[in-house]
Design a protein around this motif. Sequence first.
Motif, PDB file in Angstrom:
ATOM      1  N   ASN A 188      29.262   4.435  21.973  1.00  0.00           N
ATOM      2  CA  ASN A 188      28.465   3.440  23.217  1.00  0.00           C
ATOM      3  C   ASN A 188      30.038   2.800  23.552  1.00  0.00           C
ATOM      4  O   ASN A 188      30.735   3.171  23.829  1.00  0.00           O
ATOM      5  CB  ASN A 188      28.747   2.241  21.661  1.00  0.00           C
ATOM      6  N   VAL A 189      29.319   2.363  25.019  1.00  0.00           N
ATOM      7  CA  VAL A 189      30.487   2.170  25.709  1.00  0.00           C
ATOM      8  C   VAL A 189      30.067   0.469  26.317  1.00  0.00           C
ATOM      9  O   VAL A 189      29.093   0.809  26.307  1.00  0.00           O
ATOM     10  CB  VAL A 189      31.122   2.943  26.823  1.00  0.00           C
ATOM     11  N   ILE A 190      31.096  -0.326  25.511  1.00  0.00           N
ATOM     12  CA  ILE A 190      30.839  -1.951  25.534  1.00  0.00           C
ATOM     13  C   ILE A 190      31.329  -1.812  26.743  1.00  0.00           C
ATOM     14  O   ILE A 190      32.779  -1.925  26.665  1.00  0.00           O
ATOM     15  CB  ILE A 190      31.102  -2.699  23.913  1.00  0.00           C
ATOM     16  N   VAL A 191      30.949  -2.559  27.186  1.00  0.00           N
ATOM     17  CA  VAL A 191      31.231  -3.644  28.990  1.00  0.00           C
ATOM     18  C   VAL A 191      31.050  -4.921  28.851  1.00  0.00           C
ATOM     19  O   VAL A 191      30.188  -5.729  28.746  1.00  0.00           O
ATOM     20  CB  VAL A 191      30.758  -2.981  29.640  1.00  0.00           C
ATOM     21  N   ASP A 192      32.686  -5.490  29.548  1.00  0.00           N
ATOM     22  CA  ASP A 192      32.248  -6.993  29.864  1.00  0.00           C
ATOM     23  C   ASP A 192      32.287  -6.998  31.260  1.00  0.00           C
ATOM     24  O   ASP A 192      33.506  -6.897  31.130  1.00  0.00           O
ATOM     25  CB  ASP A 192      34.318  -7.003  28.733  1.00  0.00           C
ATOM     26  N   ASN A 193      31.861  -6.991  32.121  1.00  0.00           N
ATOM     27  CA  ASN A 193      31.852  -7.182  33.610  1.00  0.00           C
ATOM     28  C   ASN A 193      31.996  -8.156  34.117  1.00  0.00           C
ATOM     29  O   ASN A 193      32.841  -7.780  35.392  1.00  0.00           O
ATOM     30  CB  ASN A 193      30.257  -6.551  34.292  1.00  0.00           C
ATOM     31  N   ASN A 194      32.431  -9.236  33.991  1.00  0.00           N
ATOM     32  CA  ASN A 194      33.264 -10.293  33.452  1.00  0.00           C
ATOM     33  C   ASN A 194      34.907 -10.871  33.380  1.00  0.00           C
ATOM     34  O   ASN A 194      35.036 -11.587  32.962  1.00  0.00           O
ATOM     35  CB  ASN A 194      32.388 -11.551  34.237  1.00  0.00           C
ATOM     36  N   ARG A 195      34.909  -9.238  32.158  1.00  0.00           N
ATOM     37  CA  ARG A 195      36.695  -9.974  31.576  1.00  0.00           C
ATOM     38  C   ARG A 195      36.307 -11.433  30.456  1.00  0.00           C
ATOM     39  O   ARG A 195      37.579 -12.040  30.736  1.00  0.00           O
ATOM     40  CB  ARG A 195      37.329  -9.173  32.050  1.00  0.00           C
ATOM     41  N   ASP A 196      35.624 -11.618  29.949  1.00  0.00           N
ATOM     42  CA  ASP A 196      35.636 -13.068  29.375  1.00  0.00           C
ATOM     43  C   ASP A 196      35.098 -13.093  28.088  1.00  0.00           C
ATOM     44  O   ASP A 196      35.343 -14.256  27.257  1.00  0.00           O
ATOM     45  CB  ASP A 196      34.050 -14.234  29.753  1.00  0.00           C
TER      46      ASP A 196
END
Length: 280
Positions: A122-130
């Motif tokens: 699993n690659v957990i992506v936080d695209n807005n870095r919040d």
Amino acid sequence: GLETDGYLTISSGSDDTISVPWHVLPRRAATTAASPADGGFALTNSAPTPGGYNVFALTGTGPAPTPDQIGQPGEQNPDINLKAVGVRLANVTVDGTTVPALQFAINTWQTRAHPNAPARFNVIVDNNRDGTPDFVVFTQELGGVAQTGQNFTFVRPANSSQGSGNFFTDADLNSGNAILTVPLAQLGLTPGSTFNFTVQAEDISFTNSVKSAIGPMTFTPNTPRFALSSFSGVVPAGSSTTIVVEDVSGGAEASPSQQGLLVLYRNKAPGTEAEAITFE
């Protein structure tokens, strides 16, 4: 290639015989390895067979598993601990159109007999870095368990269980490597977006739990710390290839998690398929 098979027969009289089939399908192995060179590093392959390579930004490493983390036969405790992870920007073709994509590289301490199990990545992506996950990139057998034997890379919103994808996972039998490909648009990203991500190795065969994780890490696809003369290729048999490495202006700030480079090798012996290269 060479293929050998036969039967192992154990007998204790004409009425007590056990016969077990065996099958060996060996493959040629390259010996590609990295060494320092002027302006970068050299990949040298002394074997009589070509050796493929793929280079990624090295963004994280994991410690060697402790003895209690290494499952013994029959313990239902698989060793799927993460050794190194990386990422790179790539151009891929989707429905006849070339689009920018991310490729996540994963290397585990132990080889896995099959890409489908026991590990799901699993690659957990936080695209807005919040601090809140937005998307999950994950591997799974195409069509469901025991349906196709093919491993696929899917993407789903973090708050949904439904995923979709465009690419098979780049993986092999008896290997510690995997490459997950996903178009940037599916993650709500552009080449200039700075995002955070965490990589997990999840046991889906026995415990249904995350066994290892690396992250969060921060990366900007079009501004890594280092630019390379080649991101992938083949080192001919008995030959070498030099990869030129240059600093990228602003790369240390845009991609602070990059520690160096992660090289994934094709058709090398199990346990030698990846190499982490760090620079001062």
